[in-house]
Design an enzyme around this catalytic site. Structure first.
Site, mmCIF file in Angstrom:
data_model
loop_
_atom_site.group_PDB
_atom_site.id
_atom_site.type_symbol
_atom_site.label_atom_id
_atom_site.label_comp_id
_atom_site.label_asym_id
_atom_site.label_seq_id
_atom_site.Cartn_x
_atom_site.Cartn_y
_atom_site.Cartn_z
ATOM 1 N N ASP A 10 0.870 -1.178 0.000
ATOM 2 C CA ASP A 10 0.000 0.000 0.000
ATOM 3 C C ASP A 10 0.904 1.224 0.000
ATOM 4 O O ASP A 10 2.122 1.108 0.175
ATOM 5 C CB ASP A 10 -0.895 -0.003 1.255
ATOM 6 C CG ASP A 10 -1.798 1.221 1.329
ATOM 7 O OD1 ASP A 10 -2.399 1.584 0.301
ATOM 8 O OD2 ASP A 10 -1.903 1.835 2.407
ATOM 9 N N SER A 11 0.292 2.400 -0.152
ATOM 10 C CA SER A 11 1.071 3.633 -0.090
ATOM 11 C C SER A 11 1.598 3.892 1.321
ATOM 12 O O SER A 11 2.544 4.643 1.492
ATOM 13 C CB SER A 11 0.182 4.810 -0.507
ATOM 14 O OG SER A 11 -0.925 4.890 0.367
ATOM 15 N N TYR A 42 -1.042 8.311 -2.502
ATOM 16 C CA TYR A 42 -1.159 7.973 -3.924
ATOM 17 C C TYR A 42 -2.397 8.665 -4.541
ATOM 18 O O TYR A 42 -2.449 8.909 -5.733
ATOM 19 C CB TYR A 42 -1.352 6.466 -4.105
ATOM 20 C CG TYR A 42 -0.107 5.612 -4.011
ATOM 21 C CD1 TYR A 42 1.133 6.131 -3.642
ATOM 22 C CD2 TYR A 42 -0.176 4.242 -4.292
ATOM 23 C CE1 TYR A 42 2.262 5.313 -3.563
ATOM 24 C CE2 TYR A 42 0.943 3.416 -4.230
ATOM 25 C CZ TYR A 42 2.160 3.963 -3.856
ATOM 26 O OH TYR A 42 3.262 3.140 -3.785
ATOM 27 N N GLY A 43 -3.381 8.919 -3.698
ATOM 28 C CA GLY A 43 -4.695 9.354 -4.185
ATOM 29 C C GLY A 43 -4.703 10.669 -4.922
ATOM 30 O O GLY A 43 -5.641 10.981 -5.642
ATOM 31 N N CYS A 73 -4.346 -1.620 -1.838
ATOM 32 C CA CYS A 73 -4.523 -0.184 -2.060
ATOM 33 C C CYS A 73 -5.516 -0.032 -3.208
ATOM 34 O O CYS A 73 -5.286 -0.566 -4.302
ATOM 35 C CB CYS A 73 -3.174 0.424 -2.432
ATOM 36 S SG CYS A 73 -3.270 2.142 -2.961
ATOM 37 N N ASN A 74 -6.612 0.665 -2.941
ATOM 38 C CA ASN A 74 -7.621 0.851 -3.995
ATOM 39 C C ASN A 74 -7.083 1.693 -5.141
ATOM 40 O O ASN A 74 -7.381 1.429 -6.309
ATOM 41 C CB ASN A 74 -8.860 1.531 -3.412
ATOM 42 C CG ASN A 74 -9.651 0.629 -2.505
ATOM 43 O OD1 ASN A 74 -10.615 0.022 -2.918
ATOM 44 N ND2 ASN A 74 -9.239 0.513 -1.255
ATOM 45 N N CYS A 184 -11.027 2.828 0.089
ATOM 46 C CA CYS A 184 -9.615 3.123 0.348
ATOM 47 C C CYS A 184 -9.258 2.303 1.579
ATOM 48 O O CYS A 184 -10.021 2.305 2.559
ATOM 49 C CB CYS A 184 -9.418 4.611 0.608
ATOM 50 S SG CYS A 184 -7.776 5.027 1.254
ATOM 51 N N HIS A 186 -7.297 2.731 3.851
ATOM 52 C CA HIS A 186 -7.087 3.494 5.096
ATOM 53 C C HIS A 186 -8.411 3.656 5.868
ATOM 54 O O HIS A 186 -8.404 3.802 7.087
ATOM 55 C CB HIS A 186 -6.552 4.892 4.787
ATOM 56 C CG HIS A 186 -5.077 4.959 4.505
ATOM 57 N ND1 HIS A 186 -4.535 4.487 3.347
ATOM 58 C CD2 HIS A 186 -4.046 5.442 5.243
ATOM 59 C CE1 HIS A 186 -3.217 4.704 3.363
ATOM 60 N NE2 HIS A 186 -2.895 5.277 4.510
HETATM 61 N N1 DGL Z 1 -4.862 3.160 0.979
HETATM 62 C C1 DGL Z 1 -4.827 3.530 -0.374
HETATM 63 C C2 DGL Z 1 -6.107 3.282 -1.110
HETATM 64 O O1 DGL Z 1 -6.734 2.284 -0.800
HETATM 65 C C3 DGL Z 1 -4.046 4.746 -0.764
HETATM 66 C C4 DGL Z 1 -4.442 6.045 -0.228
HETATM 67 C C5 DGL Z 1 -3.491 7.121 -0.646
HETATM 68 O O2 DGL Z 1 -2.280 6.917 -0.538
HETATM 69 O O3 DGL Z 1 -3.975 8.180 -1.088
HETATM 70 O O4 DGL Z 1 -6.486 3.975 -2.007
#
Ligand code: DGL
Length: 265
Positions: A10-11, A42-43, A73-74, A184, A186
């Site tokens: 994941d990020s 990442y978003g 990670c989505n 997400c 998170h």
């Molecule tokens: N946890 C990640 C997701 O599912 C990444 C969130 C991010 O880094 O912006 O999208």
């Protein structure tokens, strides 16, 4: 049986919500987790950037002789999964399809709201996946760009977090959806706060359970399940492993022995 490890990435901390469920269900597996803390979030990044980060991580995991990679990670699943599946020699599984499948099973009024990062929302990955499953489903998407930094900072549980959650959820509530996808990895960290805001009648979907079931099925079907190993966990972060170790405790509910620093190109 295959005793090689499973790679998960994941990020940052979010994928630990997947890892937690997976390690409970598959206690004999060796798990290697990579949190790309140097590039989080990442978003708000482009498809090109997220694909490059994801490929670098997947290649590193491949070099660790994993038997399977889980994109926990989505955003990376929405933007980079196809490229990973083309370029990586072991199976790569994402979180979008399992989450969408669970939401499609759960909705009674065929209205599904999706909370996700900006990049996941723009990719339309969830509406497309839901449409493939059931053409009657209407979707409503809400990008929640502030959630990830607040969760990574450990700040979400304060008054600021409460206001931001209320704000993001107000429009999602108007959609009339009976099912909300936590799009997400998170967001399950604040599932209880979201549940409080939307009430008991709305079903919250996170992909951890259904993804874990899918992984177990795949490993069983392909005779790759580790059935008499001891189980282990090795965690890498691309920046500040000490901080990652401290914050990971809030998600995993236990202290980690060590988080290793691994810088990628
Ligand atoms: N946890 C990640 C997701 O599912 C990444 C969130 C991010 O880094 O912006 O999208």
């Amino acid at each position: 049986m295959n005793t090689r490890p499973i790679g998960i990435f994941d990020s940052g901390l979010g994928g630990l919500t997947i890892l937690k469920t997976l390690s409970r269900a598959l206690p004999k597996e060796k798990l290697i987790y990579f949190g790309d803390t140097v590039n989080v979030p990442y978003g708000s990044k482009s498809k090109k950037a997220v694909t490059r980060f994801s490929l670098d991580i997947a290649k590193f995991l491949e070099s660790q002789h994993v038997k399977l990679i889980i994109v926990a990670c989505n955003t990376a699943s929405a933007l980079a999964l196809t490229e990973l599946q083309k370029k990586i020699s072991v199976p790569v599984i994402g979180v979008i399809e399992p989450g969408a499948a669970q939401a499609a099973r759960s909705t009674k009024n065929n209205r599904v709201a999706i909370l996700a990062t900006e990049a996941t929302v723009h990719s339309q990955a969830y509406p497309r996946a839901l449409q493939r499953l059931n053409k009657q489903i209407r979707t409503y998407q809400q990008a929640c760009p502030v959630f990830v930094p607040l969760i990574e900072e450990g700040w979400i549980h304060g008054p600021a977090g409460k206001l931001i959650i209320a704000d993001y959820l107000a429009s999602a509530a108007k959609s009339g959806a009976d099912t909300i996808i936590l799009g997400c990895t998170h967001y399950p960290v604040i599932k209880h706060l979201i549940a409080k805001q939307v009430g008991k009648k709305v079903h919250l979907v996170d992909s951890a359970e259904v993804l874990t079931a899918e992984v177990k099925n795949l490993l069983t079907r392909t005779k790759q399940l580790n059935t008499n190993g001891r189980g282990s966990l090795k965690i890498y972060a691309s920046d500040d492993p000490a901080r990652f170790k401290r914050l990971a405790k809030n998600i995993l509910g236990r202290e980690l022995n060590r988080v290793y620093l691994k810088k990628l190109n």
